[in-house]
Design an enzyme around this catalytic site. Structure first.
Site, short mmCIF file in Angstrom:
data_model
loop_
_atom_site.label_atom_id
_atom_site.label_comp_id
_atom_site.label_asym_id
_atom_site.label_seq_id
_atom_site.Cartn_x
_atom_site.Cartn_y
_atom_site.Cartn_z
N ASP A 6 41.43 29.43 39.14
CA ASP A 6 40.10 29.68 39.68
C ASP A 6 39.24 30.20 38.53
O ASP A 6 39.62 31.15 37.85
CB ASP A 6 40.21 30.75 40.78
N ASP A 56 34.08 28.48 40.80
CA ASP A 56 33.47 29.39 41.76
C ASP A 56 31.93 29.28 41.69
O ASP A 56 31.37 29.25 40.60
CB ASP A 56 33.90 30.80 41.37
N HIS A 76 39.75 31.62 51.72
CA HIS A 76 39.75 33.09 51.70
C HIS A 76 38.40 33.70 52.05
O HIS A 76 38.22 34.91 51.94
CB HIS A 76 40.19 33.54 50.31
N ASP A 77 37.41 32.87 52.40
CA ASP A 77 36.07 33.41 52.70
C ASP A 77 35.68 33.21 54.15
O ASP A 77 34.59 33.63 54.55
CB ASP A 77 35.02 32.66 51.85
C1 GLC Z 1 33.03 32.44 45.96
C2 GLC Z 1 34.41 32.96 46.31
C3 GLC Z 1 34.27 34.30 46.98
C4 GLC Z 1 33.62 35.26 46.01
C5 GLC Z 1 32.28 34.69 45.52
C6 GLC Z 1 31.77 35.44 44.32
O1 GLC Z 1 32.30 32.13 47.07
O2 GLC Z 1 35.08 32.03 47.10
O3 GLC Z 1 35.49 34.82 47.42
O4 GLC Z 1 33.41 36.49 46.64
O5 GLC Z 1 32.37 33.34 45.13
O6 GLC Z 1 32.53 35.18 43.19
#
Ligand code: GLC
Length: 559
Positions: free
Chosen positions: A103, A207, A334-335
């Protein structure tokens, strides 16, 4: 450098399993998952049948956003292990014939990153321009430079008293945006990409890559006609100056050139990009100047499981991502709320969802625990650790409850990040029963765990295993084209499509039928397929050349 022919591009036919490192397996006894814990479970992942693993970040981080706030891109957070553990992880994954996706958070760092600490130390620090700093509005400079809103609502500008300027943060205040207009920043991050490619990373998940560049002249975002997120903004403000900037498109094309220098095996990029299809498709670039290899198409996260809706979506994906492009199919991450909990945690519907995901023409992304029916937890807002919810804590309790009910997926991410469930024992085998796991285990773990499900051939876990296996075995399923079967030929509750490959003299084909209701359905077989090669249930329906019978929520593949 020799390039592999298009047809050999592994990432087009792969299946991806997302691991949230903090929640997978604790080997050190502190209630937090770690790299050795993951290594101890790689045989399970391999046996499941997935081919690629994507890890949410495990780099050095103060963990204010659990790893999406990086303080050193080339080292490992001590609670997860060391660089030696990471090298071993990469090796062990490759030894099992699997691939690894890292990631990569390019848009921002943690505000504890030494670069930012230097940058904010004085206006003339050499790293000042590594981040996005601006004067406030005149005359006194005590108002934000412009009207730009962060993703998590409210102004994304934060005042630094010491240097009397404002920095820009697209996500949370402790995640300052890097300034990619500074060539040093770009060179540094391209160096980071090479560092991981050389360590053996097979690809990157990028990301919030759609937010990399902002308007160079810092013009206000114009007004939008839309309250809800739409093509041109949200909450009546457009995101024209802060998202999907043309310079970001150029950046991803440069990044693609870089990763394409590494072949054998080829590497790839999948982007987290939000917006309407025509906008996000632009990130793929052009045939002669490609950008991202693939993009998360998040419509699958919340789509209703109804033949009509899925038919439309499959058509849309086909239309926007014809060969040589390939869509993605994500159920949970995970979001967002775990997909099974949108179906009342019903395991049979979750199997149907899995069958669809694993037979559609797309690269499937499975979020750890989906294969055992792991449910969304219901941790109260007052106990949450996720920084995104903190801003809701100030609201009266009634409003909090209401908000949680209507938008749980957006404000409470702890609930989808709970520990993986390995056994029916306390703490579900994630950590020792005497330790408190970092997040409470979800309910139902006594039945929904790997050990119990392994012993039941009709469990959701075995359903995933069957479909993953067959997807590998039949190249039509991982690289064939897709044609929908006319709805007039099927009962209303059934969706059917074929996956096929045609070479000059042979046509390989399989047909997929999915029953979206909880009633048995019988219909004449509209195809030439004769045998069932996989079903969501092990009890095979009595189908034959003429007649197909599907049990409630059953999905089958026929050849
Ligand atoms: C993306 C990730 C999330 C994170 C955000 C900021 O949306 O999936 O978990 O909080 O970016 O990096």
């Amino acid at each position: 450098m020799t390039r592999q022919p298009e047809t050999d591009l592994w990432w087009k036919k792969t299946t991806v399993y997302q691991i949230y490192p903090r929640s997978f397996m604790d080997s050190s006894g502190n209630g937090i998952g770690d790299l050795e814990g993951i290594i101890s479970k790689l045989d399970y992942v391999k046996d499941l049948g997935v081919e690629t693993i994507w890890f949410s970040p495990f780099y050095t981080s103060p963990q204010e956003d659990f790893g999406y706030d990086i303080a050193n891109y080339k080292d490992i957070a001590p609670e997860y292990g060391t660089m030696a553990n990471c090298d071993k992880l990469i090796q062990e994954i490759h030894d099992r014939g699997m691939k690894i996706i890292m990631d990569l958070v390019l848009n921002h760092t943690s505000d504890k990153h030494p670069w930012f600490l230097e940058s904010k130390s004085s206006r003339d620090n050499p790293k000042r321009d590594w981040y996005v700093w601006q004067d406030g509005k005149k005359p006194k400079g005590k108002a934000p430079p412009n009207n730009w809103q962060a993703r998590i609502t409210g102004s994304g500008w934060y005042y630094d008293e010491n240097t009397d300027q404002w920095y820009w943060a697209q996500f949370l205040p402790f995640q300052p945006d890097l300034n990619y207009r500074n060539p040093e920043v770009k060179a540094k991050m391209f160096g980071t990409v090479r560092f991981w490619l050389e360590k053996g990373a097979d690809g990157f998940r990028l990301d919030i890559i759609d937010s990399l560049y902002e308007d160079a002249a810092f013009r206000n975002n114009p007004l939008s006609r839309h309250l809800l997120p739409s093509e041109d903004g949200v909450l009546f403000k457009s995101t024209k100056m802060t998202m999907h900037h043309p310079d970001t498109m150029i950046f991803v094309q440069e990044l693609r050139k870089l990763i394409d220098e590494y072949s054998n095996p080829s590497r790839f990029l999948v982007g987290e990009v939000e917006g309407p299809m025509p906008t996000i498709k632009k990130y793929c670039g052009e045939v002669n100047n490609p950008g991202l290899n693939s993009i998360f198409l998040f419509e699958t996260l919340g789509v209703k499981l109804q033949p009509k809706t899925i038919r439309k979506l499959l058509n849309k994906f086909n239309q926007y991502y014809p060969d040589p492009f390939i869509p993605t199919w994500v159920s949970s991450n995970h979001d967002i709320m775990r997909r099974i909990s949108r179906f009342n945690n019903d395991l049979e519907i979750a199997k149907l969802n899995a069958a669809l995901q694993l037979t559609a023409r797309a690269v499937p992304y499975i979020y750890y625990g989906e294969e055992i029916g792991l449910q969304q937890n219901s941790i109260p807002l007052s106990d949450s650790l996720d920084a995104v919810v903190s801003r809701f804590r100030k609201l009266p309790k009634v409003i909090q409850k209401l908000l949680q009910k209507i938008t749980s997926e957006a404000i409470h991410r702890d609930n989808c990040r709970t520990p993986m469930q390995w056994t029916p024992s306390q703490n579900a085998g994630f950590c020792s029963p005497s330790i408190k796991p970092w997040l409470p285990v979800s309910s139902g773990y006594q039945d929904r765990n790997v050990e119990t499900m392994y012993n039941n051939p009709d469990s959701i876990l075995h359903c995933y295993k069957r479909f993953l296996q067959i997807r590998k075995q039949y190249s039509v399923l991982n690289s064939g084209r897709m044609t929908l079967i006319a709805s007039e030929l099927l009962p209303k509750q059934v969706l059917g499509f074929s996956r096929w490959i045609k070479t000059s003299d042979v046509k390989e084909e399989v047909n997929i039928f999915l029953n979206f209701e909880d009633t048995l359905v019988e219909f004449s077989n509209p195809t030439a397929s004769k045998n069932i090669i996989a079903s969501t249930t092990i009890v095979k329906a009595e189908n034959n050349e003429q007649k197909i019978i599907l049990r409630p929520y059953e999905a089958i593949i026929m050849e």
